[in-house]
Design a protein around this motif. Structure first.
Motif, PDB file in Angstrom:
ATOM      1  N   LEU A 966       0.669  -1.209   0.027  1.00 16.04           N
ATOM      2  CA  LEU A 966       0.042   0.136  -0.050  1.00 16.04           C
ATOM      3  C   LEU A 966       1.229   1.206   0.037  1.00 16.04           C
ATOM      4  CD1 LEU A 966      -2.818  -1.169   2.494  1.00 16.04           C
ATOM      5  CD2 LEU A 966      -2.935  -0.321  -0.054  1.00 16.04           C
ATOM      6  N   LEU A 967       1.962   1.028   0.671  1.00 15.62           N
ATOM      7  CA  LEU A 967       3.132   2.368   0.778  1.00 15.62           C
ATOM      8  C   LEU A 967       3.313   2.581  -0.777  1.00 15.62           C
ATOM      9  CD1 LEU A 967       5.036   1.994   3.980  1.00 15.62           C
ATOM     10  CD2 LEU A 967       3.447   3.854   3.181  1.00 15.62           C
ATOM     11  N   CYS A 968       3.920   1.401  -1.545  1.00 17.81           N
ATOM     12  CA  CYS A 968       4.203   1.734  -2.840  1.00 17.81           C
ATOM     13  C   CYS A 968       3.094   2.109  -3.701  1.00 17.81           C
ATOM     14  CB  CYS A 968       4.506   0.297  -3.569  1.00 17.81           C
ATOM     15  SG  CYS A 968       6.017  -0.199  -2.622  1.00 17.81           S
ATOM     16  N   LEU A 969       1.846   1.863  -3.315  1.00 19.41           N
ATOM     17  CA  LEU A 969       0.784   2.414  -4.277  1.00 19.41           C
ATOM     18  C   LEU A 969       0.464   3.858  -3.795  1.00 19.41           C
ATOM     19  CD1 LEU A 969      -1.917  -0.535  -3.679  1.00 19.41           C
ATOM     20  CD2 LEU A 969      -0.713   0.163  -5.918  1.00 19.41           C
ATOM     21  N   LEU A 970       0.666   4.165  -2.645  1.00 18.45           N
ATOM     22  CA  LEU A 970       0.674   5.593  -2.094  1.00 18.45           C
ATOM     23  C   LEU A 970       1.512   6.438  -2.708  1.00 18.45           C
ATOM     24  CD1 LEU A 970      -1.383   7.093  -0.029  1.00 18.45           C
ATOM     25  CD2 LEU A 970       0.443   6.900   1.567  1.00 18.45           C
ATOM     26  N   GLU A 971       2.909   6.014  -2.677  1.00 18.99           N
ATOM     27  CA  GLU A 971       3.790   6.660  -3.527  1.00 18.99           C
ATOM     28  C   GLU A 971       3.667   6.941  -4.829  1.00 18.99           C
ATOM     29  OE1 GLU A 971       7.264   4.774  -2.088  1.00 18.99           O
ATOM     30  OE2 GLU A 971       7.069   5.417  -0.098  1.00 18.99           O
ATOM     31  N   GLY A 972       2.943   5.819  -5.585  1.00 19.44           N
ATOM     32  CA  GLY A 972       3.140   5.600  -7.048  1.00 19.44           C
ATOM     33  C   GLY A 972       4.246   5.205  -7.867  1.00 19.44           C
ATOM     34  N   SER A 973       5.068   4.721  -7.014  1.00 20.88           N
ATOM     35  CA  SER A 973       6.100   4.007  -7.649  1.00 20.88           C
ATOM     36  C   SER A 973       6.600   2.472  -7.383  1.00 20.88           C
ATOM     37  CB  SER A 973       7.567   4.979  -7.156  1.00 20.88           C
ATOM     38  OG  SER A 973       7.498   4.856  -5.725  1.00 20.88           O
ATOM     39  N   PRO A 974       6.060   1.688  -8.244  1.00 19.40           N
ATOM     40  CA  PRO A 974       6.024   0.426  -7.923  1.00 19.40           C
ATOM     41  C   PRO A 974       7.601  -0.070  -7.987  1.00 19.40           C
ATOM     42  CG  PRO A 974       4.481   0.793  -9.765  1.00 19.40           C
ATOM     43  CD  PRO A 974       5.150   2.064  -9.429  1.00 19.40           C
ATOM     44  N   ALA A 975       8.503   0.388  -8.846  1.00 15.46           N
ATOM     45  CA  ALA A 975       9.729   0.090  -9.036  1.00 15.46           C
ATOM     46  C   ALA A 975      10.596   0.194  -7.548  1.00 15.46           C
ATOM     47  CB  ALA A 975      10.455   0.843 -10.132  1.00 15.46           C
TER      48      ALA A 975
END
Length: 1566
Positions: A966-975
């Motif tokens: 979810l943090l990655c989703l929140l940041e918008g940076s899957p990589a």
């Protein structure tokens, strides 16, 4: 000398009992000996020679050291030193007492080491020792034997006398130990003599010791070999086997007929003896060398006995020396074979034909050894050997088969397999390779532990290794290459295909590399070879299960590549390109092989191969062969059907296609899922090019096959429930599904609505004569579900047919019914539902809420353990649902459906739902567009945080992974996903202990704080805090920890702080767990420390104030925050002090909560002055000033309870506990006495805070409220009394302030200021001279101004004057004292007693200064005071009388004063005439010179308004005038006084007139 010192130190460690220490001693001496060899050896020799009493252990150690030094270095030793050491070693070895065998053995080794370079000297030293016949002879003989073996050419010429001595000893010694060493020595001596004689040039005499050895042989044979001791007999026989080589031939011939039977009789039936076998071998070899015919009479007995011994030896493979024993027995056969080959082979062939396992095993062992040892002899019997191999092959045990592998390799190595019978052995070899890999009848464990038994698995491995070795050998390549190919296709050899294909691949590769023409198969010469189509079909089908059969897939494909040219030249190039990657994948490990993908890859290879060949006849033949494959397993049968479908796809003949399709439908076993699916897939492949034929065949089969038994309506209805027919329907339904999947879309669209779906649904629920027949069989349901899934796949993705899947809604409802029915196909229905949702036409997400609910309930009700495979259908469904609305809103909708299961009381529900959530989030992370609004993820993070402390470890780890995703989703940076961070967080939450969970939650909070952007911190904090009331499964605990970390780390970045504070406080009201409440309080305090001015106002306004006391107490954790908060509250209190009490109540409650807490001392100490001052002023503002004279009804202090408690807490904490009694607070609460209470409180202020308190209070002297000014002056009045005022430089400030307060309009303030000026005399006593005049002048002014209008103020001023006068020294002579005396004079006669008492007290203080000579004027002003005091001695109130009596004592001088004091208690009342008479007598005697003054003073009171004063004055004046008539009569005022007395006769008061009349009698002289 240094070396000797070192040696001495090392030798001191020799006697140590530790083996390690002794080894270190030996090593140290060896290292020293390498550099200083001679000196070390001489030192050690001398040490041993001179110290005979050295302990045996040390002597042994030193001998070992000498040995280690000399080893390999004897060539550098001088002869003289060597003789010394040899002599010393022989002495040490031959000692009779004080030594043990270990010591003798060490000495023997030393002699042998020296013998390598000095053999003659050692031999010469030892030879005489043999004749002593002592117990040391054992080591002497042993050393000589070893010396002879190691130095043959030096010692053998010297042996004859030793042999003579040894022979004489053999007749005498009976000790078993000596017998062994003699046998040992004879054997070594014999070997040495043979070695000596064998080296050219030959000696002149072959055996100079023949007579001695012959005599020794007689003793061994005729005496010792007949012993009852078996070991003794064995030693003797072994020695005879060595000695017999040196005996004369005639003696051997004479002894042999008796010797051989005797030795053979020594072999026991149960075990063999190695020594006896060695001796027999020597005897046979010696006899064979002399005359082979000597052994012929004994040959049968020898063969029988030796065969029995080899059988016994092979039955004991794990016994010690078994291998040596076998080799010696086989060596005996080898010795006999060259001369008696025919007899031996006849004997062995008979043994091989026996049925006994042991006999066969022994015979095979002998044959195998003879073929290797005497190949030239055995070549004559090759055919016989190959013929006799048939018996062991046909009916032998597993153990014999195991040994037969060695025999086969031996036969192959010597080219036996090329003869007749070799093919049978190769076939036998392959059949053993086909045994079950793990099979076995005897159980596990090594072969030796199971008594030599061999399992099927071990046999298989033996023969697989054998086949591999044979393939690598060059001898039988031509034999194996064609013949092994015959064994590829038989079903019985399927298990051996891995080994066979590997061997064939290696052989074919060698053939290709060698360029041999034999590589190309000649089918005319080898008619039994399988055809190319058979080989291709067989190898492809067995490769479809590549990991079975010991991983046969890789060797099968490798063989297929090698056979490319033999199968079809067109396939060579394709296979060279495509097959190596497939083989490499198989060899890379089983994890790289997925069955479905692997089969599709092989089918693709087959299709490419057929496209390359393009020969119709060849392809038709391949179809024939492919139809015969796969009978060994359902999987292979199914794959063969798939291959056949591919082959038919490339076949042009419609007749062949129709025939093969019908054959496939007839041959398939419908109850086997793999076969049924393989058939359906194959039909789908075939339909790509033959759609019409396939549909026709399926329709015909459904009519003729499914309904073949139906004749009547009732028979039809009955047959619909037949299991066989149901399975056939399942197959047909599945065929339609794969048909749609694989057919071109442009051909299939029109057929779906018209032909395919009606047939599918009719097979599931057939309609017979208008009636729908409901069938609920699970296999039928599964087939229908799978078919629907295949239809959905065909209509999903790019290039799908226009218009979408017909009847999608109907199919979806059908699947929903399967899920609701709780049948075996629920999981498949869930998976199919997901795929169907993705098919066109698309639908809305929220239309499928009931479907999601059903699927979740069905998945989670599966039981305690839900495998990842069981979760896959649900994962797929949820992902496809989310794909319908791939947005944060859609994600939240699907997430909401999972929430009830994540909060379930069952652990497996929570774990499974969290796993599904993680998969869903990962899917969204990979597929979503991050340009969308991501604020919705914050709420999901907040919820998942509460799941990170679940009791289940699995659930905790999954929750952490969800949070990170979810943090990655929140940041918008899957990589940017950091898997190491996830691992670290999961490691922190791995343990269930509270401490470990706390640290894990702290780490999680740190990650959230570090990664969330500032604009989302507030939303995240609110989302996490929402879990504070989630008391299920430790959720509130996790939320509280993470909330605390977020506030502590990112509190400064929060927006809407009041909202956050309000939410946290509201959550605090709902929290019931103490540990959660504590952390939440810490969070609030952390927020307040960072955003104080935004949080504190909200806390004050919060209503109702539930738990607010705890919140305020929590702010004390940080001293800086606590001080800031207290300052803020004090400021609010000051600003609101003029308001109503209810407005002040929250502030006072907060202050009370904080200051009364035990841990507030460190925070309140620096703020003590401000706290004390503000609270004090607040209390003063709450009290209505009521002068005492006007106070009617006491008014209790309003709204002052909290303030009182605050002050009480301050003073109780060591700052003023002596005034912290209850009476103080009672005074403060009373409007009439609160100033006294304030003064008492001020008196409790500690010295460190005085300056601060004064500074805080000074500004309030100008306050408009009288109560606050009065409170400040009261405090100053008390503080100025403090002994530290001068030290703190406060005296000037306080005195000046109090003096200014005298002009305050408030009488209360003035009175308190006057009291403070009096207290200043005590506080500034050391510097009172500086302030005395100023103070007294001010106080006199107050008296002058207020003694008539405000007697309380005047009394206070008199009291203060007394305090000032008390602090002055007696020599003080300022004229101000006269002013004081004049100021109090009118007050001495005041009508109010309260005024007169302090006035007389001041008068008493002034008397002290009038005694000095420098104050004469003062004394004159004080004289009237004496009369005044005398006149008031009879005052009705005790206080005035008592003060007057004290004053008379001070006024009188010395004895006079004492006499005046004595008059006090006599005579009753002071007004008595007798008492006044005595007083006048005393005054006349003591003060004759001032008598006139006293009379005049009395006359001054004749006009007093007080009657008692006039009466006393006239009485005393008359008495004095009577005593001093002579002197006073002449005084100018005498007449005036007399006139005044006469006037009093007419006084209106009777008592005065009576006293005046009584006085006239004393004036007769006037």
């Amino acid at each position: 000398m240094k070396l000797e010192a070192w040696l001495g130190a090392v030798l001191g460690l020799g006697p140590d009992r530790s083996e390690l220490v002794r080894l270190r001693v030996v090593g140290s001496l060896q290292e020293l000996g390498q550099t200083k060899r001679k000196r070390v050896l001489l030192f050690l020799h001398k040490f041993l020679a001179e110290h005979q009493s050295v302990p045996l252990l040390q002597r042994t150690t030193l001998l070992k050291s000498i040995t280690s030094i000399l080893k390999g270095n004897t060539g550098h030793l001088s002869r003289s030193l060597s003789k010394k050491i040899i002599s010393m070693a022989s002495v040490e070895m031959s000692k009779l007492t004080g030594i043990n065998d270990s010591h003798r053995e060490t000495a023997s080794k030393l002699l042998l080491t020296l013998g390598s370079n000095f053999p003659t000297e050692v031999f010469t030293e030892l030879q005489p020792l043999m004749e002593r016949r002592t117990q040391a002879n054992f080591y002497v003989i042993l050393t000589l034997a070893n010396l002879c073996s190691e130095n043959v050419f030096s010692v053998v010429p010297l042996l004859k006398p030793v042999l003579g001595t040894l022979f004489s000893l053999m007749h005498q010694e009976v000790c078993r130990r000596m017998q062994w060493v003699m046998c040992y020595a004879l054997g070594h001596f014999s070997k040495s003599i043979l070695t000596y004689a064998s080296v050219p040039p030959p000696p002149t005499r072959k055996n100079p010791c023949a007579s001695e050895l012959s005599s020794a042989f007689d003793v061994l044979f005729h005496s010792w070999s007949n012993s009852s001791d078996p070991k003794m007999v064995a030693w003797a026989v072994e020695a005879m086997g060595q000695v017999i080589y040196l005996l004369p031939s005639l003696k051997v011939e004479n002894e042999l007929p008796t010797l051989i039977p005797t030795i053979l009789s020594l072999f026991q039936k149960t075990h063999s003896d190695l020594s006896i076998t060695k001796g027999l071998g020597g005897i046979l070899h010696s006899a064979q060398d002399r005359n082979s015919k000597l052994l012929l009479p004994h040959l049968d007995n020898l063969l029988t006995t030796l065969h029995r011994q080899i059988c016994l030896a092979m039955d004991q493979p794990s016994s010690p020396g078994s291998e040596d024993l076998q080799n010696k027995i086989l060596g005996c056969f080898q010795i006999l074979t060259p001369a008696h080959a025919q007899e031996i082979m006849k004997f062995l062939l008979l043994q091989l034909e026996a049925s006994n396992e042991h006999v066969q095993l022994g015979g095979l062992a002998v044959v195998n050894h003879l073929i290797n040892a005497v190949p030239s002899t055995m070549d004559r019997y090759k055919h016989q050997v190959m013929n006799c191999m048939a018996q062991p092959v046909l009916r032998c045990s597993k153990r014999v088969k195991g040994f037969l592998s060695q025999v086969i390799y031996t036969l192959a190595s010597h080219n036996y397999l090329a003869l007749q019978g070799g093919g049978e052995l190769i076939r036998f070899l392959v059949e053993q390779c086909a045994l079950a890999p793990g099979g076995g009848e005897e159980g596990g464990g090594p072969t030796e532990e199971r008594g030599g038994a061999v399992t099927d698995g071990e046999l298989r491995r033996l023969y697989e290794r054998l086949l591999e070795r044979l393939a690598k050998a060059q001898v039988i390549d031509d034999l194996l290459w064609p013949r092994l190919l015959e064994l590829v296709t038989p079903a019985r050899c399927t298990g051996a295909l891995a080994a066979v294909c590997g061997a064939l691949a290696h052989l074919g590769w060698k053939k290709q590399q060698g360029g041999e023409t034999e590589f190309v198969l000649n089918y005319e010469e080898h008619a039994q070879l399988p055809s190319p189509q058979t080989l291709l079909a067989r190898l492809l089908v067995v490769s479809s299960s590549p990991l079975e059969g010991e991983g046969r897939g890789a060797p099968a494909l490798a063989l297929l590549r090698v056979l490319g040219l033999n199968i079809h030249p067109a396939a060579v190039k394709l296979w060279d390109r495509e097959l190596p990657p497939l083989v490499d994948r198989l060899r890379g490990g089983p994890e790289l092989v997925v069955q479905g993908r692997w089969e599709r890859r092989l089918l693709q290879l087959l299709a490419q191969t057929l496209e390359a060949i393009e020969e119709e006849a060849w392809i038709v033949r391949l179809a024939e062969e492919m139809a015969r494959q796969g009978r060994s397993s359902p999987q292979q049968k199914g794959f063969a059907s798939k291959c056949l479908g591919v082959v038919l796809q490339h076949t042009q003949s419609q007749q062949v296609v129709r025939a093969k399709l019908q054959a496939m439908l007839r041959a398939v076993r419908h109850d086997q899922d793999l076969e049924r699916e393989g058939l359906a897939t194959g039909i789908g492949y075939c339909a790509q090019t033959h759609l019409d034929i396939v549909l026709t065949v399926l329709k015909a089969y459904s009519r003729l096959g499914v309904f073949r038994k139906t004749a009547t309506f009732y028979q039809i209805m009955k047959d619909q429930k037949s299991i066989e027919i149901i399975h056939e329907k399942s197959t047909l339904i599945l065929c339609y599904g794969y048909l749609v999947l694989h057919c071109p879309q442009d051909k299939i669209v029109a057929r779906i609505e018209r032909d395919i779906l009606p047939n599918v649904l009719n097979h599931f629920n057939p309609k017979i004569w208008g009636m729908r027949v409901q069938v609920t069989d699970s296999s039928l349901q599964l087939s229908l579900i799978q078919t629907i899934s295949l239809l959905a796949r065909a209509f999903t993705g790019k290039g799908q047919p226009a218009g979408g899947l017909p009847r999608k809604t109907e199919l979806l409802a059908l699947l929903e019914g399967f899920v609701r029915a709780e049948g075996a196909g629920a999981a498949a229905a869930i998976r199919a539902s997901g795929r169907l949702l993705a098919a066109e036409p698309a639908s809305a997400l929220r239309e499928h809420g009931e479907l999601v609910r059903l699927c979740l309930a069905r998945t989670f009700s599966a039981g305690e353990e839900i495998s990842s495979e069981a979760l896959l259908p649900l994962d797929d469904l949820l992902k496809r649902l989310l794909s319908l609305e791939l947005s944060p809103t859609g994600l939240q909708w699907v997430f909401g459906a999972l929430v009830p299961w994540m909060e379930s009381s069952k652990m497996h529900h929570r774990e499974t739902s969290l796993m599904a959530t993680l998969h869903l989030l990962e899917f969204y992370l990979d597929a979503a567009d991050f340009s969308q609004q991501a604020a919705g993820f914050v709420a999901l993070i907040g919820y998942m945080v509460a799941r990170c402390t679940d009791p289940s470890r699995v659930a905790r780890e999954l929750a952490v992974q969800c949070v990170c995703t979810l943090l990655c989703l929140l940041e918008g940076s899957p990589a940017d996903r950091d898997h190491r961070e996830v691992e670290r967080l999961m490691g922190g939450l791995r343990e269930a202990a509270r401490g470990a969970l706390y640290r894990g939650c702290v780490d999680l909070g740190n990650v959230l704080a570090a990664r969330v952007s500032p604009r989302r911190v507030t939303a995240l904090l609110l989302a996490v805090s929402a879990g504070l009331t989630d008391e299920r499964l430790n959720g509130s605990w996790a939320a509280s920890v993470v909330t605390h970390v977020l506030v502590r780390k990112r509190g400064a970045a929060l927006s809407e702080v009041p909202r956050v504070a309000e939410f946290l406080c509201r959550q605090l009201d709902s929290v019931t767990q103490p540990r959660v409440a504590r952390l939440l309080l810490h969070s609030i305090s952390a927020l307040a420390s960072q955003r104080t001015l935004q949080v504190l106002p909200h806390l004050l306004r919060r209503q109702p104030p539930l738990h607010m006391d705890a919140v305020w107490r929590s702010l004390l954790r940080d001293d800086a925050l606590a001080r800031t908060t207290i300052k803020y509250l004090l400021g609010c209190l000051q600003l609101m002090s003029d308001g109503h009490s209810q407005d002040l109540q929250p502030v006072l409650r907060a202050l009370r909560t904080m200051i009364c807490s035990p841990g507030s001392k460190s925070a309140t100490h620096p703020l003590y002055p401000q706290l004390f001052s503000v609270i004090l002023l607040h209390l003063s503002s709450r009290v209505q000033i009521c002068p005492r004279e006007s106070l009617t009804t006491p008014q209790p202090l309003a709204a002052g309870g909290d303030a009182v408690e605050i002050l009480h807490a301050l003073l109780r904490r060591g700052e003023g506990s002596h005034v912290a009694g209850r009476e103080v607070w009672d005074l403060i609460r009373s409007p009439a006495s609160h100033h006294e209470g304030f003064m008492l409180l001020a008196g409790g202020v500690g010295a460190p805070h005085l300056v601060g308190v004064v500074e805080q209070l000074l500004p309030f002297l100008a306050h408009r409220q009288e109560g606050q000014r009065a409170a400040v002056v009261a405090c100053f009045a008390q503080i100025v009394h403090h002994p530290m005022v001068l030290d703190l430089s406060l005296a000037d400030t306080l005195v000046g302030t109090l003096l200014r307060c005298l002009i305050d309009p408030s009488p209360t303030v003035q009175r308190l200021a006057v009291r403070g000026l009096g207290n200043a005399a005590n506080g500034a006593a050391q510097n009172i001279g500086k302030y005395s005049t100023k103070l007294l002048s001010a106080l006199i002014a107050v008296i002058h101004k207020y003694w008539k209008s405000n007697h309380l103020l005047a009394v206070e001023a008199l009291s203060s004057i007394s305090k000032v006068l008390d602090s002055l020294q007696e020599h003080f002579g300022d004229c101000i004292l006269i002013d004081v005396a004049l100021a109090i004079q009118p007050l001495l006669e005041n009508e109010h007693e309260s005024m007169r008492v302090p006035a007389f007290q001041v008068l008493g203080r002034l008397v002290r200064f009038g005694r000095t000579q420098g104050n004469r004027a003062l004394r004159e002003h004080l004289r009237p005071a004496l009369v005044t005091s005398l006149l008031q001695l009879n005052e009705h109130t005790g206080e005035v009388a008592k003060v007057c009596e004290s004053l008379l004592i001070l006024l009188g001088s010395g004895d006079a004063g004492q006499r005046l004091q004595e008059l006090g208690p006599e005579g009753g009342a002071l007004g008595d005439e007798a008492r006044l008479s005595r007083v006048s007598d005393r005054l006349s005697e003591d003060s004759a010179g001032s008598l006139a003054d006293h009379i005049i003073s009395c006359a001054a009171f004749f006009g007093s308004p007080r009657p008692e004063m006039r009466a006393n004055a006239v009485s005393l004046a008359g008495l004095l005038m009577g005593h001093g008539a002579a002197r006073f009569a002449l005084h100018p005022t005498a007449d005036s006084v007399c006139g005044q007395i006469r006037a009093l006769l007419s006084d209106p008061v009777k008592t005065v007139r009576l006293q005046a009349a009584a006085t006239i009698r004393h004036l007769y002289m006037y």
